[in-house]
Each structure stands twice: as structure tokens, then as C-alpha cells.
Design a protein around this motif. Structure first.
Motif, PDB file in Angstrom:
ATOM      1  N   HIS A   1       0.812  -1.219   0.000  1.00 33.09           N
ATOM      2  CA  HIS A   1       0.000   0.000   0.000  1.00 33.09           C
ATOM      3  C   HIS A   1       0.849   1.275   0.000  1.00 33.09           C
ATOM      4  O   HIS A   1       0.316   2.370   0.208  1.00 33.09           O
ATOM      5  CB  HIS A   1      -0.942  -0.003   1.211  1.00 33.09           C
ATOM      6  N   LYS A   2       2.163   1.081  -0.220  1.00 28.92           N
ATOM      7  CA  LYS A   2       3.082   2.231  -0.336  1.00 28.92           C
ATOM      8  C   LYS A   2       2.981   3.164   0.876  1.00 28.92           C
ATOM      9  O   LYS A   2       2.970   4.398   0.742  1.00 28.92           O
ATOM     10  CB  LYS A   2       2.815   3.003  -1.628  1.00 28.92           C
ATOM     11  N   LEU A   3       2.925   2.550   2.049  1.00 28.60           N
ATOM     12  CA  LEU A   3       2.797   3.327   3.280  1.00 28.60           C
ATOM     13  C   LEU A   3       4.136   3.785   3.842  1.00 28.60           C
ATOM     14  O   LEU A   3       4.167   4.658   4.711  1.00 28.60           O
ATOM     15  CB  LEU A   3       2.058   2.511   4.346  1.00 28.60           C
ATOM     16  N   GLY A   4       5.233   3.186   3.378  1.00 33.84           N
ATOM     17  CA  GLY A   4       6.543   3.558   3.909  1.00 33.84           C
ATOM     18  C   GLY A   4       6.817   5.045   3.825  1.00 33.84           C
ATOM     19  O   GLY A   4       7.154   5.691   4.823  1.00 33.84           O
ATOM     20  N   PRO A   5       6.686   5.664   2.630  1.00 29.96           N
ATOM     21  CA  PRO A   5       6.939   7.112   2.526  1.00 29.96           C
ATOM     22  C   PRO A   5       6.004   7.940   3.408  1.00 29.96           C
ATOM     23  O   PRO A   5       6.401   8.986   3.943  1.00 29.96           O
ATOM     24  CB  PRO A   5       6.701   7.394   1.036  1.00 29.96           C
ATOM     25  N   LYS A   6       4.762   7.500   3.565  1.00 29.29           N
ATOM     26  CA  LYS A   6       3.810   8.241   4.396  1.00 29.29           C
ATOM     27  C   LYS A   6       4.186   8.146   5.869  1.00 29.29           C
ATOM     28  O   LYS A   6       4.047   9.117   6.623  1.00 29.29           O
ATOM     29  CB  LYS A   6       2.393   7.718   4.157  1.00 29.29           C
ATOM     30  N   LEU A   7       4.673   6.978   6.269  1.00 28.80           N
ATOM     31  CA  LEU A   7       5.156   6.833   7.638  1.00 28.80           C
ATOM     32  C   LEU A   7       6.368   7.732   7.867  1.00 28.80           C
ATOM     33  O   LEU A   7       6.452   8.425   8.881  1.00 28.80           O
ATOM     34  CB  LEU A   7       5.519   5.373   7.927  1.00 28.80           C
ATOM     35  N   LYS A   8       7.312   7.712   6.937  1.00 32.84           N
ATOM     36  CA  LYS A   8       8.523   8.518   7.082  1.00 32.84           C
ATOM     37  C   LYS A   8       8.191  10.002   7.154  1.00 32.84           C
ATOM     38  O   LYS A   8       8.841  10.764   7.876  1.00 32.84           O
ATOM     39  CB  LYS A   8       9.476   8.251   5.912  1.00 32.84           C
ATOM     40  N   ALA A   9       7.164  10.413   6.399  1.00 37.02           N
ATOM     41  CA  ALA A   9       6.786  11.831   6.370  1.00 37.02           C
ATOM     42  C   ALA A   9       5.918  12.222   7.559  1.00 37.02           C
ATOM     43  O   ALA A   9       5.631  13.409   7.739  1.00 37.02           O
ATOM     44  CB  ALA A   9       6.052  12.136   5.070  1.00 37.02           C
ATOM     45  N   GLY A  10       5.504  11.250   8.360  1.00 33.18           N
ATOM     46  CA  GLY A  10       4.617  11.567   9.479  1.00 33.18           C
ATOM     47  C   GLY A  10       3.235  11.993   9.024  1.00 33.18           C
ATOM     48  O   GLY A  10       2.550  12.747   9.730  1.00 33.18           O
ATOM     49  N   ASP A  11       2.809  11.487   7.869  1.00 29.64           N
ATOM     50  CA  ASP A  11       1.472  11.803   7.349  1.00 29.64           C
ATOM     51  C   ASP A  11       0.480  10.838   7.989  1.00 29.64           C
ATOM     52  O   ASP A  11       0.034   9.868   7.375  1.00 29.64           O
ATOM     53  CB  ASP A  11       1.459  11.674   5.825  1.00 29.64           C
ATOM     54  N   TRP A  12       0.128  11.127   9.235  1.00 33.04           N
ATOM     55  CA  TRP A  12      -0.669  10.181  10.021  1.00 33.04           C
ATOM     56  C   TRP A  12      -2.088  10.044   9.496  1.00 33.04           C
ATOM     57  O   TRP A  12      -2.711   8.984   9.655  1.00 33.04           O
ATOM     58  CB  TRP A  12      -0.657  10.581  11.489  1.00 33.04           C
ATOM     59  N   GLU A  13      -2.624  11.057   8.886  1.00 31.26           N
ATOM     60  CA  GLU A  13      -3.963  10.935   8.306  1.00 31.26           C
ATOM     61  C   GLU A  13      -3.952   9.939   7.147  1.00 31.26           C
ATOM     62  O   GLU A  13      -4.865   9.113   7.023  1.00 31.26           O
ATOM     63  CB  GLU A  13      -4.474  12.296   7.846  1.00 31.26           C
ATOM     64  N   ALA A  14      -2.925  10.027   6.303  1.00 27.79           N
ATOM     65  CA  ALA A  14      -2.827   9.097   5.181  1.00 27.79           C
ATOM     66  C   ALA A  14      -2.606   7.675   5.680  1.00 27.79           C
ATOM     67  O   ALA A  14      -3.199   6.718   5.154  1.00 27.79           O
ATOM     68  CB  ALA A  14      -1.693   9.519   4.252  1.00 27.79           C
ATOM     69  N   VAL A  15      -1.757   7.526   6.687  1.00 24.84           N
ATOM     70  CA  VAL A  15      -1.519   6.199   7.266  1.00 24.84           C
ATOM     71  C   VAL A  15      -2.813   5.658   7.865  1.00 24.84           C
ATOM     72  O   VAL A  15      -3.189   4.495   7.655  1.00 24.84           O
ATOM     73  CB  VAL A  15      -0.415   6.262   8.338  1.00 24.84           C
ATOM     74  N   ALA A  16      -3.512   6.494   8.605  1.00 25.74           N
ATOM     75  CA  ALA A  16      -4.743   6.071   9.268  1.00 25.74           C
ATOM     76  C   ALA A  16      -5.809   5.655   8.259  1.00 25.74           C
ATOM     77  O   ALA A  16      -6.515   4.662   8.462  1.00 25.74           O
ATOM     78  CB  ALA A  16      -5.264   7.193  10.159  1.00 25.74           C
ATOM     79  N   LYS A  17      -5.931   6.406   7.174  1.00 27.87           N
ATOM     80  CA  LYS A  17      -6.950   6.089   6.173  1.00 27.87           C
ATOM     81  C   LYS A  17      -6.689   4.741   5.533  1.00 27.87           C
ATOM     82  O   LYS A  17      -7.616   3.944   5.331  1.00 27.87           O
ATOM     83  CB  LYS A  17      -6.987   7.182   5.106  1.00 27.87           C
ATOM     84  N   THR A  18      -5.426   4.458   5.228  1.00 27.89           N
ATOM     85  CA  THR A  18      -5.086   3.180   4.608  1.00 27.89           C
ATOM     86  C   THR A  18      -5.197   2.038   5.606  1.00 27.89           C
ATOM     87  O   THR A  18      -5.703   0.963   5.289  1.00 27.89           O
ATOM     88  CB  THR A  18      -3.658   3.225   4.037  1.00 27.89           C
ATOM     89  N   TYR A  19      -4.755   2.278   6.817  1.00 28.79           N
ATOM     90  CA  TYR A  19      -4.660   1.207   7.805  1.00 28.79           C
ATOM     91  C   TYR A  19      -5.985   0.941   8.504  1.00 28.79           C
ATOM     92  O   TYR A  19      -6.281  -0.197   8.886  1.00 28.79           O
ATOM     93  CB  TYR A  19      -3.594   1.558   8.847  1.00 28.79           C
ATOM     94  N   ASN A  20      -6.811   1.973   8.675  1.00 22.68           N
ATOM     95  CA  ASN A  20      -8.013   1.829   9.480  1.00 22.68           C
ATOM     96  C   ASN A  20      -9.299   2.121   8.719  1.00 22.68           C
ATOM     97  O   ASN A  20     -10.383   2.015   9.281  1.00 22.68           O
ATOM     98  CB  ASN A  20      -7.918   2.738  10.705  1.00 22.68           C
TER      99      ASN A  20
END
Length: 271
Positions: free
Chosen positions: A162-181
Motif C-alpha cells: 500500500h506504499k505506506l513507507g513514505p507516508k510513515l517517514k513523512a509523518g502523514d498520520w492521516e494518510a496512514v490512518a486512512k489506509t490502515y483503518n
């Protein structure tokens, strides 16, 4: 079904952690707080229950979808268009078993029930088994019974797909949350919880893997109520649990694991 899902419950290793972090596209030297944040919000940072079964959360709305809503009227607490009905802890296995029984009565394998739960340290949904690297939910569950290293690699597969690595590194928690939850993440403040957990883990508190392993052993040996979370932090709760175990084992009074005491604790827990 429940008894078949009890494994060894081994905590992840340093090599396993490094391999998973690298597979996620993260930097083991700087991005661990980001991973710890997700693990803490998802599973309180540990993948097994006190009875060594993987932690799970059964999602009735997913089961309803996976079974074309055929059980909605018969068992609305297990099959429902609306999320909810959670009991938590070991009781979630009771829900899983009832779902498996519904499928068995209909002459079907348990796969739909396994696909309808989130599993282990990273709480990867069963229906995401392919992105986690497995041909079926049953195969994914079988793989995570013994080793948390496998939990991490399943999570790494999901993050990578889901290409979450860059979002995690950037601290884009909304993007991480949307994909993960899911799309309704904001209703429960999931992104806020992630950010707060990250801030906590960025504060410099040390996570020690041998301590975390000792905490897992204490949990399995029945000292979880004394200890608190399996988090790798040697705090007052863990010290109380060590002291209680030492008393139980007939060792001198202390809240430390010196000399061969750590090995004795590991042997007692079968770790």
C-alpha cells in the motif's frame, strides 16, 4: 478451532525487527518510533494474548460482506452491515469460533471467518493476506502462531503493497490512518492516536528487546496483572512482576534479573 491457534508466542528478535523495518522502506536507525507508534495503537505493542494465541479483533461488518450477508438475521452480533459488537481480549476468539460454526453448519470452510478478523502485532486483516504474502487467510494465521517476527513481516508486506513507507517517514498520520483503518478513521481519532504515540516514542524512552522478552515470559507465567504492557520498558510495574516471579520461583528477593535469572525465566516460560 481456538485450541489450534495457540502457538509458542515468541517475541520478535532484533534481526526480525530490522528485516521488517527495511522491508517497509524505513530506516532502522531513525524510523523505529514510527513503527512503534503503529504497533502500540494497533495491539498495545505485543502480538500475543496471555494464552499465547495471536491477538485478534473480529469484524462483524467484514464477515457480513464476506458471506454475502447470509447470516445477518441469524447472528447479527457476528454478521452485520454495521461495525461493532467487540468484546475484546480472549472473548474475540469466542466470536471467531461462533462464526466458524456458522460456516461449518452451512458446509463451508472457516476461511471467511479468518478473513474477517485482524491479526497479531500489526493487526493485519485476514482479507489482506495476499498483500501480507500469503495465499489465504488460513495460511497467514498459521504462519504467525509461533513467532512475532512473522507478524512483522506480514505487516511489512501490507505496508509495502500500500506504499505506506513514505507516508510513515513523512509523518502523514492521516494518510496512514486512512489506509490502515479505513475511510472512517477520523471518527475514532485514529490519526490523532498515531501522532500522540509517535510523539511518545520520539521522547527518547528506551525500548529494550531483552526486557520485552522478559515481559512476555512474565505475561505467559501469569504475572501480567502485576506487570502491565509488554513494551520493553523496565518500569515499576515490570519490576514488581519480576519480584513476584522471583518469589514464586524461590529466588532471593529482588526486582532485577541478574546473572542466570533471565535464562531461568526464559526456561520457565518455554522461550
Amino acid at each position: 478451532m481456538v485450541e489450534n491457534l495457540r502457538g509458542r508466542g515468541r517475541p520478535f528478535t532484533g534481526l526480525g525487527l530490522q528485516a521488517a523495518v527495511t522491508a517497509m522502506g524505513l530506516d532502522p536507525a531513525s524510523d523505529l518510533p514510527r513503527l512503534w507508534a503503529v504497533l502500540t495503537v494497533e495491539s498495545r505493542g505485543f502480538g500475543f494474548q496471555p494464552d499465547r494465541r495471536p491477538k485478534l479483533l473480529f469484524e462483524r461488518h467484514v464477515f457480513s460482506r464476506e458471506t454475502d450477508r447470509r447470516f445477518d438475521k441469524r447472528a447479527p452480533d457476528l454478521s452485520n452491515s454495521e461495525a461493532g459488537g467487540y468484546i475484546g481480549g480472549a472473548a474475540e476468539y469466542e466470536r471467531l469460533d461462533r462464526a466458524v460454526a456458522l460456516l461449518a453448519d452451512a458446509g463451508q470452510a472457516p476461511e471467511a471467518a479468518l478473513r474477517s478478523a485482524s491479526w497479531g502485532l500489526g493487526q493485519v486483516m485476514g482479507f489482506n493476506h495476499e498483500t501480507a504474502g500469503f495465499p489465504s487467510a488460513a495460511a497467514m494465521v498459521a504462519a504467525i502462531l509461533d513467532e512475532e517476527d512473522e507478524h512483522l513481516m506480514a505487516m511489512a508486506g501490507f505496508v509495502r503493497a500500500h506504499k505506506l513507507g513514505p507516508k510513515l517517514k513523512a509523518g502523514d498520520w492521516e494518510a496512514v490512518a486512512k489506509t490502515y483503518n479505513g475511510k472512517n478513521f477520523a471518527e475514532h481519532g485514529y490519526h490523532i492516536k498515531l501522532r500522540q504515540a509517535f510523539e511518545k516514542f520520539s521522547s527518547g524512552v528506551s525500548r529494550d528487546l531483552p526486557i520485552r522478552r522478559a515481559q512476555a515470559a512474565l505475561l505467559y507465567l501469569g504475572f501480567g496483572k502485576t506487570m502491565g504492557d509488554v513494551d520493553g520498558v523496565l518500569g515499576d510495574n515490570t519490576r514488581r512482576a519480576i519480584r513476584a516471579w522471583r518469589l514464586h520461583a524461590g529466588l532471593p528477593d529482588s526486582d532485577r534479573l541478574d546473572g542466570g535469572d533471565f535464562d531461568l525465566l526464559m526456561a520457565a516460560a518455554g522461550l
